[in-house]
Enzyme design. Structure first.
Site, short mmCIF file in Angstrom:
data_model
loop_
_atom_site.label_atom_id
_atom_site.label_comp_id
_atom_site.label_asym_id
_atom_site.label_seq_id
_atom_site.Cartn_x
_atom_site.Cartn_y
_atom_site.Cartn_z
N LYS A 302 0.77 -1.14 -0.22
CA LYS A 302 -0.15 -0.03 -0.10
C LYS A 302 1.13 1.05 0.21
CE LYS A 302 -4.15 -1.85 2.23
NZ LYS A 302 -5.12 -1.76 3.43
N ASP A 338 -10.18 2.71 2.06
CA ASP A 338 -10.28 2.21 3.32
C ASP A 338 -10.77 3.39 4.24
OD1 ASP A 338 -9.59 -0.18 3.05
OD2 ASP A 338 -7.45 0.20 3.56
P1 NAP Z 1 -0.14 -3.19 8.86
O1 NAP Z 1 0.15 -2.05 8.17
O2 NAP Z 1 0.67 -4.28 8.61
O3 NAP Z 1 -0.11 -2.75 10.61
C1 NAP Z 1 -0.51 -3.68 11.63
C2 NAP Z 1 -0.23 -3.02 12.90
O4 NAP Z 1 -0.52 -4.02 14.03
C3 NAP Z 1 1.20 -2.49 13.00
O5 NAP Z 1 1.16 -1.43 14.02
C4 NAP Z 1 1.78 -3.54 14.07
O6 NAP Z 1 2.78 -3.20 15.05
C5 NAP Z 1 0.45 -4.05 14.89
N1 NAP Z 1 0.66 -5.44 15.44
C6 NAP Z 1 1.00 -6.31 14.64
N2 NAP Z 1 1.01 -7.41 15.56
C7 NAP Z 1 0.77 -7.01 16.77
C8 NAP Z 1 0.85 -7.62 18.22
N3 NAP Z 1 1.04 -8.84 18.38
N4 NAP Z 1 0.58 -6.94 19.17
C9 NAP Z 1 0.39 -5.57 19.04
N5 NAP Z 1 0.59 -4.79 17.90
C10 NAP Z 1 0.80 -5.57 16.72
O7 NAP Z 1 -1.65 -3.67 8.61
P2 NAP Z 1 -3.01 -3.04 8.35
O8 NAP Z 1 -2.95 -2.82 6.86
O9 NAP Z 1 -3.13 -1.72 9.12
O10 NAP Z 1 -4.01 -3.80 8.78
C11 NAP Z 1 -4.40 -4.14 10.26
C12 NAP Z 1 -5.45 -5.04 10.23
O11 NAP Z 1 -6.61 -4.46 9.73
C13 NAP Z 1 -5.37 -6.45 9.21
O12 NAP Z 1 -5.71 -7.50 10.10
C14 NAP Z 1 -6.27 -6.02 8.14
O13 NAP Z 1 -6.80 -7.31 7.71
C15 NAP Z 1 -7.15 -5.30 8.72
N6 NAP Z 1 -7.93 -4.56 7.62
C16 NAP Z 1 -9.31 -4.66 7.54
C17 NAP Z 1 -9.91 -3.80 6.48
C18 NAP Z 1 -11.42 -4.08 6.34
O14 NAP Z 1 -11.83 -3.67 5.29
N7 NAP Z 1 -12.00 -4.74 7.21
C19 NAP Z 1 -9.23 -2.91 5.73
C20 NAP Z 1 -8.00 -2.75 6.03
C21 NAP Z 1 -7.22 -3.68 6.87
P3 NAP Z 1 4.18 -3.09 14.44
O15 NAP Z 1 4.37 -1.75 13.55
O16 NAP Z 1 4.92 -2.82 15.90
O17 NAP Z 1 4.70 -4.34 13.76
#
Ligand code: NAP
Length: 504
Positions: A302, A338
């Site tokens: 992204k 989003d």
């Molecule tokens: P991302 O950019 O990879 O960010 C993930 C975040 O979660 C990071 O801040 C990461 O921390 C944190 N994290 C990961 N493992 C963790 C843990 N064990 N404890 C605490 N924090 C943790 O991913 P994203 O794109 O933001 O997506 C996040 C979630 O939202 C995903 O599950 C995705 O499927 C969901 N999502 C859903 C939609 C929807 O349409 N429903 C749309 C977008 C995203 P670090 O930076 O420290 O690694």
């Protein structure tokens, strides 16, 4: 390009003639052609057995003998047996070396009619061979009716030479099957027939796939509507790594079907997004001629994709992430749907968010889109992140507070959002971003994770007497925004919602 006949061939690989018969009868119900993998048979089978089976199937049959070196099972040496079959009426698939033996060295070479039934094939299970052009030239010299080249796609750009081969063969009037195997090659399986491939292979079911990345015949027909795909069909797809778990193909293909639009949406597994954008996407530099009109972008691309675009919507620019690309003549435009959708499910439930106290757990792309939207709504947000530096930087960017995630309490918050992958099916399924003890006192808990629809976070929130919302509705609503950006039409949201429910 004229419209090609679309054929799905269902391969059957079984050890005994009884199993082969049972499976191939199932295959005949789904496929236009049944491929009998002779090299899988271990039991004594006669030519008569196979002929009787072929007659019973009432479908064109390909008898294939694949050597171990070319990815076959080589259970029994059936090569002499193949010669017998070949004298009958079946199409047979044999390797280039065997074909060359027949062509250059056989004392009784095939007749013209017999050559027509030969599929001359070459497989490479490691990648695209450097001498691909020479291999093709060797094939073209033989009078084989159909040429087949299958290579392993280590990245999606390995589809490029396969699409180019399809064009080259089409331009010179030769029948060809060109496939990039593996998850990164799925586009060649779905679009192949419309772009000139004699057939596409569709597995009987997920477990019965005889080559990496094979999609099931049922998915080819019902999900991707392969019979309707033609060179004018608009192509969209989801770019990510991995993408095989994504339900976006279900949602978007249901939308295209529901709105009666000639378009197909593919899973596009991409490792190097810059190379993909240059060689396959940007109209000014792409090396293949496909009617690509739009892309969804998911993790991990992204942010990296920003550098490949000609124009970026202001919200995507502020968030620093694009999840949607529109191919507008020779320009690539980037958006973030989003951000447009993330708060809609909440506002439908609780109304305006001005002054609401919101906790955002996570500091990644989804958290960023959420904070952008919360700021626009006039909400008061706090970022809870495990990485202090990232959390503080994100909070500062959107005028939010930052707090440590460890031992956090959310009792003062109107809304608590999980924007981490915790709870997602697979490795994180048994984890939650917050426990019931931490959530008690909060009003509404919102999990952006949508797969599974029931997460541990939502269970904990309910145990703490919070209202809950799962991530599926956001997924559907952001997809609906993408549909509108690509087509200019209102999205059939209900059809998309139903498709998403069905899959989870
Ligand atoms: P991302 O950019 O990879 O960010 C993930 C975040 O979660 C990071 O801040 C990461 O921390 C944190 N994290 C990961 N493992 C963790 C843990 N064990 N404890 C605490 N924090 C943790 O991913 P994203 O794109 O933001 O997506 C996040 C979630 O939202 C995903 O599950 C995705 O499927 C969901 N999502 C859903 C939609 C929807 O349409 N429903 C749309 C977008 C995203 P670090 O930076 O420290 O690694």
């Amino acid at each position: 390009m004229e419209k090609k006949q679309i054929r799905i061939c269902v391969p059957v690989c079984a050890g005994t003639i009884a199993d082969l018969r049972r499976e191939s009868l199932r295959a005949a119900q789904m496929g236009d052609i049944v491929e009998l993998r002779i090299d899988c048979l271990v039991e004594g089978v006669t030519v008569k057995d196979l002929e009787e089976l072929a007659a019973e199937l009432n479908r064109p049959v390909i008898m294939t003998f694949r050597s171990k070196e070319q990815g076959g099972f080589g259970a029994t040496n059936f090569s002499s047996f193949m010669n017998l079959l070949f004298e009958r009426q079946q199409k047979i698939d044999i390797e280039l070396e065997a074909v060359e033996h027949l062509y250059y060295r056989s004392t009784a070479p095939p007749t013209r009619a017999e050559w027509e039934r030969i599929i001359c094939s070459h497989h490479d299970f490691t990648g695209v061979p450097e001498d691909l052009d020479q291999i093709y030239e060797r094939m073209v010299v033989t009078p084989s009716g159909i040429l087949k080249i299958a290579v392993m796609a280590n990245d999606i750009v390995d589809c490029v030479p396969m699409f180019q081969l399809l064009k080259r063969a089409r331009d010179s009037g030769r029948e060809i099957i060109a496939i990039a195997m593996g998850p990164a090659g799925v586009a060649t399986r779905i679009l192949g027939p419309a772009y000139g491939s004699y057939l596409s292979y569709g597995a009987l079911d997920t477990e019965a796939a005889t080559a990496p990345g094979q999609v099931t015949a049922q998915e080819l027909r019902e999900l991707y509507r392969i019979d309707l795909i033609n060179p004018q069909t608009q192509v969209m797809g989801i770019v990510g790594l991995p993408v095989s778990h994504s339900i976006s193909p279900q949602i978007h293909n249901a939308a295209f079907a529901g709105a009666d639009i000639d378009a197909v949406y593919l899973p596009l597994e991409v490792r190097d997004v810059t190379s993909f954008m240059k060689r396959m996407v940007h109209p000014r530099s792409r090396e293949i001629d496909w009617n690509l009109r739009g892309l969804s972008i998911t993790a991990p691309h992204k942010t990296a994709v920003l550098d490949c675009l000609d124009w970026i919507d202001h919200s995507a620019k502020e968030i620093g992430a694009v999840n949607t690309i529109v191919i507008d003549e020779d320009l690539l435009r980037g958006y973030n749907t989003d951000a447009l959708s993330v708060l809609k499910p909440i506002k439908e439930r609780v109304g305006a968010l001005r002054g609401a106290r919101c906790a955002v757990i996570g500091a990644g792309g989804a958290a960023s889109a959420l904070l952008w939207s919360l700021r626009n709504e006039g909400a008061l947000s706090t970022v809870f992140a495990r990485d202090e530096e990232k959390g503080r930087a994100l909070a500062a960017k959107f005028g939010s507070q930052w707090e440590r995630l460890e031992d956090a309490s959310f009792k003062e918050f109107d809304l608590v959002v999980n924007a981490t992958p915790l709870g997602t099916r697979g490795a994180f399924e048994d984890e939650t971003a917050a426990t019931a003890v931490q959530l008690r006192g909060a009003r509404l808990a919102y999990d952006l994770v949508y797969n599974p629809s029931e997460t541990l976070f939502l269970q904990q929130a309910r145990a703490a007497d919070c209202d809950t919302i799962g991530g599926l509705e956001m997924l559907v609503l952001q997809a609906a925004e993408q549909f509108t950006l690509w087509t200019g039409l209102e999205a059939p949201v209900q059809a998309m919602r139903e498709a998403s429910q069905f899959q989870i």
